[in-house]
Design an enzyme around this catalytic site. Structure first.
Site, PDB file in Angstrom:
ATOM      1  N   LYS A 161       7.354  -1.788  -3.502  1.00 40.53           N
ATOM      2  CA  LYS A 161       6.707  -1.420  -4.752  1.00 40.53           C
ATOM      3  C   LYS A 161       7.872  -0.504  -5.489  1.00 40.53           C
ATOM      4  O   LYS A 161       7.851  -0.448  -6.993  1.00 40.53           O
ATOM      5  CB  LYS A 161       5.584  -0.545  -4.359  1.00 40.53           C
ATOM      6  N   TYR A 171       6.515  -1.948   2.330  1.00 41.47           N
ATOM      7  CA  TYR A 171       5.393  -1.835   1.152  1.00 41.47           C
ATOM      8  C   TYR A 171       6.208  -1.049   0.248  1.00 41.47           C
ATOM      9  O   TYR A 171       6.259  -1.052  -1.053  1.00 41.47           O
ATOM     10  CB  TYR A 171       4.265  -1.502   1.797  1.00 41.47           C
TER      11      TYR A 171
HETATM   12  N1  LIG Z   1      -6.237  -1.706  -2.710  1.00 39.37           N
HETATM   13  C1  LIG Z   1      -5.360  -0.846  -2.941  1.00 39.37           C
HETATM   14  O1  LIG Z   1      -5.515   0.391  -2.459  1.00 39.37           O
HETATM   15  C2  LIG Z   1      -4.032  -0.934  -4.000  1.00 39.37           C
HETATM   16  C3  LIG Z   1      -3.368   0.326  -4.064  1.00 39.37           C
HETATM   17  C4  LIG Z   1      -2.149   0.397  -4.954  1.00 39.37           C
HETATM   18  C5  LIG Z   1      -1.808  -0.900  -5.336  1.00 39.37           C
HETATM   19  N2  LIG Z   1      -2.373  -2.102  -4.854  1.00 39.37           N
HETATM   20  C6  LIG Z   1      -1.857  -3.236  -5.284  1.00 39.37           C
HETATM   21  O2  LIG Z   1      -2.920  -4.245  -6.029  1.00 39.37           O
HETATM   22  C7  LIG Z   1      -2.542  -5.364  -5.816  1.00 39.37           C
HETATM   23  C8  LIG Z   1      -3.897  -6.246  -5.342  1.00 39.37           C
HETATM   24  O3  LIG Z   1      -4.273  -5.531  -4.155  1.00 39.37           O
HETATM   25  P1  LIG Z   1      -5.735  -5.684  -3.563  1.00 39.37           P
HETATM   26  O4  LIG Z   1      -6.172  -4.655  -2.952  1.00 39.37           O
HETATM   27  O5  LIG Z   1      -6.618  -6.409  -4.402  1.00 39.37           O
HETATM   28  O6  LIG Z   1      -5.362  -6.815  -2.418  1.00 39.37           O
HETATM   29  P2  LIG Z   1      -5.976  -8.176  -1.760  1.00 39.37           P
HETATM   30  O7  LIG Z   1      -7.556  -7.836  -1.868  1.00 39.37           O
HETATM   31  O8  LIG Z   1      -5.551  -8.274  -0.467  1.00 39.37           O
HETATM   32  O9  LIG Z   1      -5.594  -9.190  -2.686  1.00 39.37           O
HETATM   33  C9  LIG Z   1      -4.196  -9.522  -2.685  1.00 39.37           C
HETATM   34  C10 LIG Z   1      -4.223 -11.011  -3.769  1.00 39.37           C
HETATM   35  O10 LIG Z   1      -2.781 -11.452  -3.593  1.00 39.37           O
HETATM   36  C11 LIG Z   1      -2.845 -12.890  -3.457  1.00 39.37           C
HETATM   37  N3  LIG Z   1      -1.691 -13.334  -2.893  1.00 39.37           N
HETATM   38  C12 LIG Z   1      -1.102 -12.763  -1.732  1.00 39.37           C
HETATM   39  N4  LIG Z   1       0.177 -13.615  -1.468  1.00 39.37           N
HETATM   40  C13 LIG Z   1       0.417 -14.322  -2.491  1.00 39.37           C
HETATM   41  C14 LIG Z   1       1.111 -15.477  -2.666  1.00 39.37           C
HETATM   42  N5  LIG Z   1       2.227 -15.558  -1.997  1.00 39.37           N
HETATM   43  N6  LIG Z   1       0.937 -16.081  -4.090  1.00 39.37           N
HETATM   44  C15 LIG Z   1       0.015 -16.125  -4.852  1.00 39.37           C
HETATM   45  N7  LIG Z   1      -0.929 -15.033  -4.459  1.00 39.37           N
HETATM   46  C16 LIG Z   1      -0.591 -14.399  -3.363  1.00 39.37           C
HETATM   47  C17 LIG Z   1      -4.090 -13.232  -2.483  1.00 39.37           C
HETATM   48  O11 LIG Z   1      -4.590 -14.363  -2.786  1.00 39.37           O
HETATM   49  P3  LIG Z   1      -4.125 -15.481  -1.599  1.00 39.37           P
HETATM   50  O12 LIG Z   1      -4.386 -15.009  -0.291  1.00 39.37           O
HETATM   51  O13 LIG Z   1      -5.569 -16.293  -2.166  1.00 39.37           O
HETATM   52  O14 LIG Z   1      -3.057 -16.032  -2.030  1.00 39.37           O
HETATM   53  C18 LIG Z   1      -5.033 -12.138  -3.137  1.00 39.37           C
HETATM   54  O15 LIG Z   1      -5.706 -12.670  -4.267  1.00 39.37           O
HETATM   55  C19 LIG Z   1      -1.602  -5.476  -4.790  1.00 39.37           C
HETATM   56  O16 LIG Z   1      -0.390  -5.878  -5.423  1.00 39.37           O
HETATM   57  C20 LIG Z   1      -1.458  -4.577  -4.186  1.00 39.37           C
HETATM   58  O17 LIG Z   1      -0.223  -3.888  -3.664  1.00 39.37           O
HETATM   59  C21 LIG Z   1      -3.535  -2.048  -4.024  1.00 39.37           C
END
Ligand SMILES: NC(=O)c1ccc[n+]([C@@H]2O[C@H](COP(=O)([O-])OP(=O)(O)OC[C@H]3O[C@@H](n4cnc5c(N)ncnc54)[C@H](OP(=O)(O)O)[C@@H]3O)[C@@H](O)[C@H]2O)c1
Length: 256
Positions: A165, A161
């Site tokens: 990033k 990860y």
């Molecule tokens: N939550 C945190 O604490 C946090 C912190 C820093 C950064 N981020 C970043 O923010 C972003 C969103 O995170 P989140 O917490 O909302 O995660 P999440 O709830 O797990 O959602 C992830 C999203 O990515 C989609 N996805 C995964 N693989 C995919 C693929 N191959 N093609 C198209 N879509 C795909 C999933 O949709 P499907 O499964 O429907 O395809 C889902 O909509 C990520 O990049 C994560 O690394 C999150």
């Protein structure tokens, strides 16, 4: 540029959000819709995307749900083409789709490594390329990728990860420099922990929560809406001279 109810106004602009079936991507899409934008929603789960599109439509917005796998070049190209066909323009791309595996580096499998790099880094590149090509041709566009504090600070059990990033940070800078002459702005937002499905298990454990928040000067994690200001700034005309920037939204974590 106008500002309404604390949000920038994106009336008649088209915003594409990958990974908008749930979590942060869904909330970002709803926020842009409230700010007047037409939305293109992308992920692998079309049913869930339809539900998000319904929510948007109920509030009077317009959304096109499209199945896309960001790791698949053909799928991404078809996704970008359909977005342009439907709305005639794409003003903003939010590269949000992402995945995380938590495992000691000694145990992380090759499949987990590959999947993380493919979705987080290669996916960000393929979407930026497919949408960016047309933005370069038309001479305008904003690309914003969701990086992470873990692009800047190492974290145990997050090797793939952190690497993915970190890659997004340099990809952002490389594309920003290459596409600046075409008025295509490429920036990233780097959050620390946000309350979503991705982090629910970890944050629900009180001991984990205490340890995580001890590293954050504001002594708490963020809610999805606390990212909107940074994202909307980078998506709006207010950032007309900002490109290649990584905006930390981390409660001061990287300021120690
Ligand atoms: N939550 C945190 O604490 C946090 C912190 C820093 C950064 N981020 C970043 O923010 C972003 C969103 O995170 P989140 O917490 O909302 O995660 P999440 O709830 O797990 O959602 C992830 C999203 O990515 C989609 N996805 C995964 N693989 C995919 C693929 N191959 N093609 C198209 N879509 C795909 C999933 O949709 P499907 O499964 O429907 O395809 C889902 O909509 C990520 O990049 C994560 O690394 C999150």
């Amino acid at each position: 540029m106008t500002c309404k109810e604390g949000n920038f106004n994106f009336k008649d602009k088209t915003v594409v959000v990958t990974g908008s079936s749930r979590g942060l991507g869904k909330e970002i899409a709803l926020a842009f819709s409230k700010a007047g934008a037409n939305l293109v929603l992308g992920s692998r789960s079309l049913d869930q995307l339809h539900r998000v599109a319904e929510e948007i439509k109920k509030e009077g917005g317009r959304a096109l749900p499209l199945e896309v796998d960001v790791t698949d070049r053909e799928s991404v190209k078809a996704f970008a083409d359909k977005a342009w066909e439907e709305f005639g323009r794409v003003d903003v791309l939010i590269n949000n789709a992402g995945v995380i595996y938590r495992a000691p580096a000694t145990e992380l499998s090759e499949e987990q490594w590959d999947e993380t790099i493919d979705i987080n880094l290669k996916g960000t590149f393929l979407c930026s390329q497919a949408v960016g090509q047309k933005m370069v041709e038309t001479g305008s566009g904003k690309i914003i990728s969701i990086a992470s504090d873990k692009a800047f600070v190492g974290y145990p059990g997050r090797a793939a990860y952190c690497a993915s990033k970190g890659g997004i940070v340099m990809l952002t800078k490389a594309l920003a420099v290459e596409w600046a002459p075409y008025n295509v702005h490429v920036n990233a937002v780097a959050p620390t922990y946000v309350e979503t499905e991705m982090t629910r298990d970890i944050l629900n454990d009180p001991e984990n929560y205490r340890e995580i928040t001890r590293a954050i000067p504001m002594n708490r994690v963020s809610k999805p809406h606390e990212l909107f200001g940074a994202i909307m700034l980078l998506a709006s005309d207010a950032s007309s001279f900002i490109t290649g920037h990584i905006l930390m939204v981390d409660g001061g974590l990287t300021a120690w």
